[in-house]
Design an enzyme around this catalytic site. Structure first.
Site, PDB file in Angstrom:
ATOM      1  N   GLY A 137      -6.060   5.219  -0.702  1.00  0.00           N
ATOM      2  CA  GLY A 137      -5.450   4.420  -1.755  1.00  0.00           C
ATOM      3  C   GLY A 137      -3.936   4.537  -1.806  1.00  0.00           C
ATOM      4  N   CYS A 138      -3.352   5.278  -0.877  1.00  0.00           N
ATOM      5  CA  CYS A 138      -1.893   5.396  -0.801  1.00  0.00           C
ATOM      6  C   CYS A 138      -1.404   4.568   0.378  1.00  0.00           C
ATOM      7  CB  CYS A 138      -1.473   6.852  -0.557  1.00  0.00           C
ATOM      8  SG  CYS A 138      -1.722   7.928  -1.951  1.00  0.00           S
TER       9      CYS A 138
END
Length: 135
Positions: free
Chosen positions: A50-51
């Protein structure tokens, strides 16, 4: 809730900063202070999903208090992650779940500098911390 010592220090330093340029310098300095994460910890299992930037996170539990170490190659993200670690290291799992990321960066005077993708990435790091602490 009382803040960990590093978080209190960060809050004092950032609130005393005169404007964004000084905060940006402080952010880079905090990132430089982030201890290096051993290369062996930079595995897919430790990578935060999710980064946009690559961030690796490891957790250890010591007497019911969580301690995290992280690494990223992105300079700005390194500073933001270092400030997040200052806020959460030493917390119990229930206290960790109570951390309000947006409020923390707002108190530091950095919330306007967080793009939506950076905020999402930091939320992903905090979420991963909570997951690790609930195992």
């Amino acid at each position: 809730m009382s803040l960990p010592e590093d978080a209190s220090t960060a809050l004092r330093v950032f609130q005393d900063a005169a404007g964004w340029e000084q905060r940006a310098r402080l952010l880079m300095q905090w990132g430089e202070r982030l201890p290096a994460l051993d290369e062996s910890a930079r595995t897919e299992a430790n990578r935060v999903q999710g980064c946009e930037s690559q961030v690796w996170l490891v957790a250890t539990l010591h007497e019911d208090h969580w301690h995290f170490a992280a690494a990223t190659d992105a300079r700005l993200i390194r500073g933001l992650v270092a400030l997040l670690l200052a806020r959460v290291n030493g917390l119990s799992a229930p206290a960790l779940r109570e951390v309000d990321l947006a409020d923390w960066f707002n108190q530091l005077g950095l919330s306007r500098q967080l793009s939506p993708s950076r905020a999402n990435g930091l939320n992903a790091v905090l979420q991963r911390m909570s997951e690790l602490a609930s195992v």
